[in-house]
Design a protein around this motif. Structure first.
Motif, PDB file in Angstrom:
ATOM      1  N   UNK A   1       0.878  -1.167   0.000  1.00 60.24           N
ATOM      2  CA  UNK A   1       0.000   0.000   0.000  1.00 60.24           C
ATOM      3  C   UNK A   1       0.915   1.216   0.000  1.00 60.24           C
ATOM      4  N   UNK A   2       0.623   2.184  -0.853  1.00 60.24           N
ATOM      5  CA  UNK A   2       1.441   3.391  -0.911  1.00 60.24           C
ATOM      6  C   UNK A   2       0.645   4.564  -0.330  1.00 60.24           C
ATOM      7  N   UNK A   3       1.316   5.360   0.506  1.00 62.66           N
ATOM      8  CA  UNK A   3       0.736   6.562   1.105  1.00 62.66           C
ATOM      9  C   UNK A   3       1.583   7.739   0.632  1.00 62.66           C
ATOM     10  N   UNK A   4       0.936   8.785   0.114  1.00 59.02           N
ATOM     11  CA  UNK A   4       1.718   9.916  -0.373  1.00 59.02           C
ATOM     12  C   UNK A   4       1.157  11.246   0.100  1.00 59.02           C
ATOM     13  N   UNK A   5       2.106  12.123   0.460  1.00 59.06           N
ATOM     14  CA  UNK A   5       1.773  13.514   0.764  1.00 59.06           C
ATOM     15  C   UNK A   5       2.786  14.380   0.012  1.00 59.06           C
ATOM     16  N   UNK A   6       2.754  15.654   0.223  1.00 56.87           N
ATOM     17  CA  UNK A   6       3.627  16.568  -0.498  1.00 56.87           C
ATOM     18  C   UNK A   6       5.098  16.235  -0.400  1.00 56.87           C
TER      19      UNK A   6
ATOM     20  N   UNK B   1       3.041  -1.606  -8.366  1.00 52.43           N
ATOM     21  CA  UNK B   1       3.298  -2.697  -7.425  1.00 52.43           C
ATOM     22  C   UNK B   1       2.435  -2.616  -6.162  1.00 52.43           C
ATOM     23  N   UNK B   2       1.466  -1.701  -6.156  1.00 52.64           N
ATOM     24  CA  UNK B   2       0.619  -1.508  -4.973  1.00 52.64           C
ATOM     25  C   UNK B   2      -0.816  -1.945  -5.239  1.00 52.64           C
TER      26      UNK B   2
ATOM     27  N   UNK C   1      -5.140   2.912 -11.568  1.00 51.11           N
ATOM     28  CA  UNK C   1      -5.689   1.564 -11.785  1.00 51.11           C
ATOM     29  C   UNK C   1      -5.926   0.785 -10.486  1.00 51.11           C
ATOM     30  N   UNK C   2      -5.725   1.435  -9.350  1.00 49.98           N
ATOM     31  CA  UNK C   2      -5.947   0.804  -8.044  1.00 49.98           C
ATOM     32  C   UNK C   2      -6.854   1.721  -7.226  1.00 49.98           C
TER      33      UNK C   2
END
Length: 93
Positions: A4-9, A49-50, A64-65
């Motif tokens: 699982x990918x988490x993204x912020x600035x 890959x997530x 796509x996720x």
């Protein structure tokens, strides 16, 4: 293990906080998944890959996720619903 990918600035403060909370929730519910905190500029590199993307910022494009609302994990408002979406993504991804 599913990712699982988490993204912020910047990929430092907010995404790390959310990733930590999500990791704890996953462990408490015996759901095996790896949570990565990254900056928004590199998120596209991790999408293939997530199984889910937890977004802290507004998302202006299609992925796509499943895209999960990361603010819910910061504030607690709507967290249960977003966590259910995340669990579904991990189980079905």
């Amino acid at each position: 293990m599913k990712q699982i990918v988490v993204a912020c600035g910047s990929g430092v403060a907010t995404s790390q906080t959310v990733a930590s909370k999500v990791n704890r929730l996953l462990k408490e519910n015996n759901i095996p998944a790896e949570v990565l905190a990254v900056d928004i500029k590199s998120v596209d590199r991790y999408i293939p890959s997530s199984v889910a993307y937890i977004a802290i910022t507004k998302v202006d494009k299609e992925y796509p996720i499943p895209v999960i609302n990361g603010i819910a994990f910061l504030t607690g408002v709507g967290q249960d619903a977003e966590f259910k979406k995340l669990v579904n993504a991990v189980n079905n991804g």
